[in-house]
Design an enzyme around this catalytic site. Structure first.
Site, PDB file in Angstrom:
ATOM      1  N   THR A  10      -1.523  10.815   5.513  1.00 16.11           N
ATOM      2  CA  THR A  10      -1.106  12.161   5.127  1.00 16.11           C
ATOM      3  C   THR A  10      -2.304  13.093   5.150  1.00 16.11           C
ATOM      4  O   THR A  10      -2.234  14.225   5.651  1.00 16.11           O
ATOM      5  CB  THR A  10      -0.467  12.146   3.732  1.00 16.11           C
ATOM      6  OG1 THR A  10       0.634  11.229   3.741  1.00 16.11           O
ATOM      7  CG2 THR A  10       0.024  13.526   3.348  1.00 16.11           C
ATOM      8  N   ASP A  45      -6.613   3.471  -2.574  1.00 10.31           N
ATOM      9  CA  ASP A  45      -6.589   3.023  -1.182  1.00 10.31           C
ATOM     10  C   ASP A  45      -7.952   3.188  -0.525  1.00 10.31           C
ATOM     11  O   ASP A  45      -8.343   2.371   0.316  1.00 10.31           O
ATOM     12  CB  ASP A  45      -5.511   3.778  -0.399  1.00 10.31           C
ATOM     13  CG  ASP A  45      -5.679   5.285  -0.463  1.00 10.31           C
ATOM     14  OD1 ASP A  45      -6.260   5.800  -1.450  1.00 10.31           O
ATOM     15  OD2 ASP A  45      -5.212   5.977   0.471  1.00 10.31           O
ATOM     16  N   THR A  59       4.872   3.885   2.902  1.00  9.64           N
ATOM     17  CA  THR A  59       4.426   2.687   2.200  1.00  9.64           C
ATOM     18  C   THR A  59       4.374   1.536   3.205  1.00  9.64           C
ATOM     19  O   THR A  59       5.337   1.300   3.929  1.00  9.64           O
ATOM     20  CB  THR A  59       5.383   2.330   1.048  1.00  9.64           C
ATOM     21  OG1 THR A  59       5.352   3.375   0.073  1.00  9.64           O
ATOM     22  CG2 THR A  59       4.993   1.005   0.399  1.00  9.64           C
ATOM     23  N   ASP A 116       0.862  -1.185   0.000  1.00 13.56           N
ATOM     24  CA  ASP A 116       0.000   0.000   0.000  1.00 13.56           C
ATOM     25  C   ASP A 116       0.898   1.235   0.000  1.00 13.56           C
ATOM     26  O   ASP A 116       1.527   1.555   1.010  1.00 13.56           O
ATOM     27  CB  ASP A 116      -0.911  -0.018   1.238  1.00 13.56           C
ATOM     28  CG  ASP A 116      -1.633   1.296   1.453  1.00 13.56           C
ATOM     29  OD1 ASP A 116      -1.914   1.998   0.454  1.00 13.56           O
ATOM     30  OD2 ASP A 116      -1.922   1.632   2.619  1.00 13.56           O
ATOM     31  N   VAL A 117       0.957   1.924  -1.131  1.00 14.00           N
ATOM     32  CA  VAL A 117       1.824   3.100  -1.282  1.00 14.00           C
ATOM     33  C   VAL A 117       1.025   4.357  -0.958  1.00 14.00           C
ATOM     34  O   VAL A 117       0.122   4.746  -1.714  1.00 14.00           O
ATOM     35  CB  VAL A 117       2.398   3.193  -2.702  1.00 14.00           C
ATOM     36  CG1 VAL A 117       3.304   4.418  -2.827  1.00 14.00           C
ATOM     37  CG2 VAL A 117       3.152   1.919  -3.064  1.00 14.00           C
TER      38      VAL A 117
END
Length: 265
Positions: free
Chosen positions: A137, A114, A12, A6-7
Site C-alpha cells: 500500500t 512488518d 493479507t 501478514d496483515v
C-alpha cells in the site's frame, strides 16, 4: 506445519511452512470489519483445500505467527487463535516479542511490525548492510546495518495509491491497469499513465536507495537491496539497484520470529 499471517493495509498474505519450506500461500483482501468467526471460516476454507491438512480447523497446524499493520484485524486474529487454535502455540508480533534485531529509531514502537519482520529475514538471508524495498500500500525502504540493526527507513505512497489518486483527481484521467507500456513515451493516455507509474517508481527506487546506501555504508556497493511485496514485479525489470527478489520475505521473517519465541512460551 506453521501458519504465518501478514496483515497489510490492503491485502493479507498467508503462508504455510513445512520446516523451512513454504509449501502453500494465499492472498486475500484485508477487511477490518471481519469478525474472528468470519476469519476462522475463511481460514478453514483456504486450508481445507490443502492435501496435507485435515478437514477440521487446526488439523495439521503446529504453530501460528502473525504480524499486522491494522490493529482491529490483529485484535480479531488474537481471538481466532484463542477460540479456534487454543492448543497451538501462537506468536503475535508486538512490543516484547523477541526478534533478534535491535531497533535504533527515536521511538521503536512506531515502526510497523512488518518492517521489523522484513529486517529479520533480510539479516538471516543476506546479512547486512541491506535495504529492503517493500512494494505494498505504501512503498517502504528499510535500512539494516552491517551489525544487523534496524536503523530507520523511508515511507512513500505506493503504486496503487498513486494510480487511484491520478484517476480520482485528474478530470480526463481514469484508473488503469498497472502494466509496462510499450515505451517510455506513451502514445495514448493509458500508456502515458502506465509509463509514469512504472518508470517513475523505478526512478524513485533507484534514487532513494542510492541516497540511503551512501548513508548506510562506507562502500555503497556492499549494501544488498532486496525487493518484496505484491507489486514488486512491476518495477523489478526497470530499477537497476535491486539485487534480490524475495516475494515471501515477510512470511520467512515470521517463521524466524516464531522459532525464536516459541521456546520461551
Amino acid at each position: 506445519m506453521l501458519l504465518t499471517i501478514d496483515v497489510g493495509n490492503t491485502q493479507t498474505t498467508l503462508g504455510l511452512f513445512d520446516g523451512e519450506d513454504i509449501v502453500e500461500h494465499w492472498r486475500i483482501s484485508t477487511d477490518p470489519r471481519r469478525t474472528a468467526d468470519e476469519l476462522a471460516v475463511l481460514l478453514q476454507g483456504l486450508m481445507g483445500m490443502h492435501p496435507l491438512l485435515g478437514d477440521e480447523l487446526g488439523d495439521g497446524i503446529d504453530g501460528i505467527a502473525i504480524c499486522a499493520t491494522v490493529p482491529s484485524v490483529l485484535h480479531e486474529l488474537r481471538e481466532v487463535t484463542r477460540r479456534y487454535y487454543g492448543d497451538v502455540p501462537a506468536v503475535l508480533v508486538e512490543p516484547g516479542v523477541k526478534t533478534g534485531v535491535p531497533i535504533l529509531t527515536d521511538n521503536p514502537k512506531e515502526v510497523g511490525a512488518d518492517r521489523i519482520i522484513n529486517a529479520v529475514a533480510a539479516v538471516e538471508l543476506y546479512g547486512g548492510p541491506a535495504i529492503v524495498v517493500d512494494f505494498g500500500t505504501a512503498t517502504t525502504f528499510d535500512a539494516v546495518s552491517a551489525r544487523g540493526e534496524y536503523v530507520g527507513g523511508v515511507i512513500s505512497p505506493g503504486i496503487e495509491i498513486s494510480v487511484e489518486a491520478l484517476g480520482a483527481r485528474g478530470a480526463q484521467l481514469r484508473k488503469i491497469e498497472v502494466a509496462r507500456p510499450r515505451s517510455v513515451i506513451g502514445k495514448n493516455t493509458v500508456e502515458a499513465m502506465q509509463a509514469g507509474i512504472v518508470f517513475g517508481f523505478a526512478g524513485q527506487v533507484d534514487g532513494v536507495v542510492a541516497r540511503m546506501a551512501r548513508e548506510l555504508a562506507t562502500d555503497p556497493d556492499e549494501v544488498t537491496v532486496i525487493a518484496t511485496g505484491g507489486l514488486a514485479p512491476m518495477v523489478l525489470g526497470e530499477a537497476s539497484v535491486i539485487d534480490e527478489h524475495e516475494p515471501w520475505l515477510t512470511l520467512i521473517g515470521l517463521r524466524l520470529v516464531y522459532e525464536r519465541n516459541v521456546s520461551r512460551m
